[in-house]
Design an enzyme around this catalytic site. Structure first.
Site, mmCIF file in Angstrom:
data_model
loop_
_atom_site.group_PDB
_atom_site.id
_atom_site.type_symbol
_atom_site.label_atom_id
_atom_site.label_comp_id
_atom_site.label_asym_id
_atom_site.label_seq_id
_atom_site.Cartn_x
_atom_site.Cartn_y
_atom_site.Cartn_z
ATOM 1 N N LYS A 117 -0.827 26.039 -28.787
ATOM 2 C CA LYS A 117 -1.975 25.515 -28.057
ATOM 3 C C LYS A 117 -3.107 26.545 -28.004
ATOM 4 C CE LYS A 117 1.010 22.660 -25.094
ATOM 5 N NZ LYS A 117 1.099 21.338 -25.699
ATOM 6 N N GLU A 201 -4.845 26.804 -17.318
ATOM 7 C CA GLU A 201 -5.848 25.755 -17.473
ATOM 8 C C GLU A 201 -6.171 25.223 -16.101
ATOM 9 O OE1 GLU A 201 -5.184 23.552 -21.673
ATOM 10 O OE2 GLU A 201 -4.764 22.313 -19.947
ATOM 11 N N HIS A 236 5.356 13.846 -17.459
ATOM 12 C CA HIS A 236 4.358 14.183 -18.482
ATOM 13 C C HIS A 236 4.684 13.547 -19.834
ATOM 14 C CE1 HIS A 236 2.388 16.943 -15.831
ATOM 15 N NE2 HIS A 236 3.437 17.734 -15.735
ATOM 16 N N ARG A 293 1.587 15.159 -36.837
ATOM 17 C CA ARG A 293 2.651 14.275 -37.327
ATOM 18 C C ARG A 293 2.309 12.848 -36.955
ATOM 19 N NH1 ARG A 293 4.569 13.068 -32.129
ATOM 20 N NH2 ARG A 293 4.457 14.840 -30.735
#
Ligand code: ADP
Ligand code: ADP
Ligand code: MG
Length: 501
Positions: A117, A201, A236, A293
């Protein structure tokens, strides 16, 4: 180069899904399977099948070198990794091409960059793509990070750079908890992903998860195939997806699409990929990550665009340039997908394994079921507990929703608890039908008790018939009409019905 034979390094619904497109293209298919999947439909459907080991993934579906050996021995030209397993493993992609085979997916470099990330955020920096406020590098100095967290403003989210599948995230509400959560996040990231890098974040309250499907060819052309809304999640992880989103208008769609193209270009992306964004209450969007993907929820995009994404992946891998341009793509109607997981929504969505003693798929116009099981089969404990994906298409959102509710009612699964009842609850909820929902849907609107829904008209009829039959029997036996026995039968019937829905 024309691909003539593909080995599918995966199992279940996605293996079958890929084989179907191969079949239509005249491409031969090779299945691999673990001992737990001996009788799986993907094994019988393929032209050839090879046992790769015992049930645990690490001893079967993740055996990189052995899979490549089988591919070579069977005269395969290409390997399709599906999703999960080896699909986002750059080392495997490289081994495949080093062995002289085609990896149906992006380059190892693109997988590597987008698999982290943090590296992804760095790669897109030159493309003017909005990012969630946070740190750009792995945290090494905890006191300095704490100062930064104050500047960003609590609550914040600590994320594992190598995380995925909804794992490796920790919310920190107050500064006092910062150090402890940081320690835990680092040790979790190390043990789960083999990489302890974490970053911070801003935690966006009640965001939406909206992602863009892209396709890029080897000639450098990239198009976007619009958005998928995936905000209904538990842990999530997505449970219901749709395309298009109820809140994205043409202007926003174009902006998000162009940002997604920027992300794809930042890593010279080839093949099908997904750029994930998070959207706040003001509908500002921020780049989260790119999945390099095919995505579980890709069918909703296929339904509204008419594009077979697996065929496009194969054509791109063969070196063909895209046969359409951005302006050729149009949205036709609306599509929904619900994931039918072997989980008990009445008990915290805990996995519920066992035998599919009854398994009858819904049918009719606008319904697609992608699955990898048959009646009588066991759901193995070794893999993802998804039984099926139920997809509907309608002329508009309302029709797609009503069709999905009908399809859920027709889907008969006995023997295992599933997420179907939960999905029906969501589809009937005002927050969902109005489009006014976000990733907090479960926390805000769901309680297990709410699944004890009122009876449908059909069920009321059956119950009335049962009651009148019992009352006639009671009368002929000279018993009071509302005797205990009919109540017992009625409640037993109601209880049984819970298992059917
Ligand atoms: P999607 O984004 O298509 O909804 P996910 O991101 O949840 O799908 O991942 C797809 C599949 O890959 C799931 O079966 C998930 O369990 C698995 N998966 C993805 N990333 C990881 C990871 N880092 N570790 C373990 N499993 C993963
Ligand atoms: P993964 O690799 O596990 O898929 P993502 O970065 O895509 O990780 O995030 C998965 C989900 O976590 C999102 O769909 C969203 O629900 C939630 N999430 C991620 N980042 C944030 C954030 N900054 N604020 C609030 N929720 C977030
Ligand atoms: Mg994600």
């Amino acid at each position: 180069m024309k691909i003539k034979k593909v080995l599918i390094a995966n199992r279940g619904e996605i293996a079958l899904r890929i084989m179907r497109s191969c079949k239509e293209m005249g491409i031969a298919t090779v299945a691999v399977y673990s001992e737990a999947d001996k009788f799986s439909p993907h094994v019988t459907y393929a032209d050839e099948a090879y046992l790769v080991g015992p049930p645990p993934s690490s001893e079967s579906y993740l055996r990189e070198d052995y899979l490549i050996e089988i591919a070579k021995k069977s005269g395969t030209d290409a390997i399709h990794p599906g999703y999960g397993f080896l699909s986002e493993n750059a080392r495997f992609a490289k081994k495949v091409s080093d062995a002289g085979l085609i990896f149906i997916g992006p380059s190892p470099e693109a997988i590597e960059v987008m698999g982290s990330k943090l590296a992804a955020k760095a790669a897109v920096a030159q493309y003017d793509i909005p990012l969630v406020p946070g740190t750009e590098e792995a945290i090494t100095d905890i006191p300095a990070a704490k100062v930064l967290a104050e500047q960003i403003g609590y609550p914040i989210l600590i994320k594992a750079s190598a995380g995925g599948g909804g794992k490796g995230m920790r919310v920190v509400e107050i500064p006092d908890d910062f150090e402890e959560q940081m320690d835990r996040a680092v040790s979790e990231a190390t043990s789960s992903f083999g990489d302890g890098s974490v970053f911070i974040e801003k935690f966006i309250n009640s965001p939406r998860h909206i992602e863009i499907q892209v396709l890029g060819d080897q000639q450098g052309n990239v198009v976007y195939l619009f958005e998928r809304e995936c905000s209904v999640q538990r842990r999530h992880q997505k449970v219901i997806e749709e395309a298009p989103s109820a809140v994205v208008d043409a202007e926003k769609r174009r902006k998000m699409g162009e940002a997604a193209i920027g992300v794809a270009k930042s890593c010279n992306y080839q093949g099908a990929g997904t750029v994930e964004f998070i959207m706040d209450e003001q509908l500002n969007f921020y780049f989260l990550e790119m999945n390099t993907r095919l995505q579980v929820e890709h069918p909703v995009t296929e339904e509204i665009t008419g594009v077979d994404l697996v065929k496009e992946q194969i054509l791109i891998a063969e070196g063909n340039s895209l046969s359409f341009k951005q302006e050729d793509l149009k949205i036709n109607g609306h599509s929904l997908e619900v994931r039918v997981y072997a989980e008990d929504p009445k008990n915290n969505f805990l996995p519920d394994i066992g035998k599919l003693s009854t398994y009858k798929r819904p049918q009719g116009v606008g319904i697609r079921v992608d699955d990898g099981f048959e009646e009588g089969m066991d759901i193995p404990i070794y893999y993802d507990p998804m039984i099926a994906k139920l997809i509907t298409h309608g002329k508009d959102r309302n029709e797609a929703i009503r069709r999905m509710i009908r399809a859920i009612d027709e889907f008969e699964i006995v023997g295992i608890e599933t997420t179907l009842s939960f999905c029906k609850f969501v589809l009937q909820h005002d927050a969902f039908t109005s489009g006014n929902f976000d990733t907090k849907f479960v926390e805000k609107h769901f309680k297990p008790e709410l699944l004890n829904e009122p009876l449908s008209v059909e069920e009321e009829k059956i119950l009335a018939l049962l009651a009148s039959k019992l009352s006639k029997e009671a009368k002929s036996a000279h018993l009071p009409s509302n005797s205990g026995s009919s109540e017992i039968k009625e409640s037993a019937w109601r209880r049984n019905r819970q298992h059917l829905s």
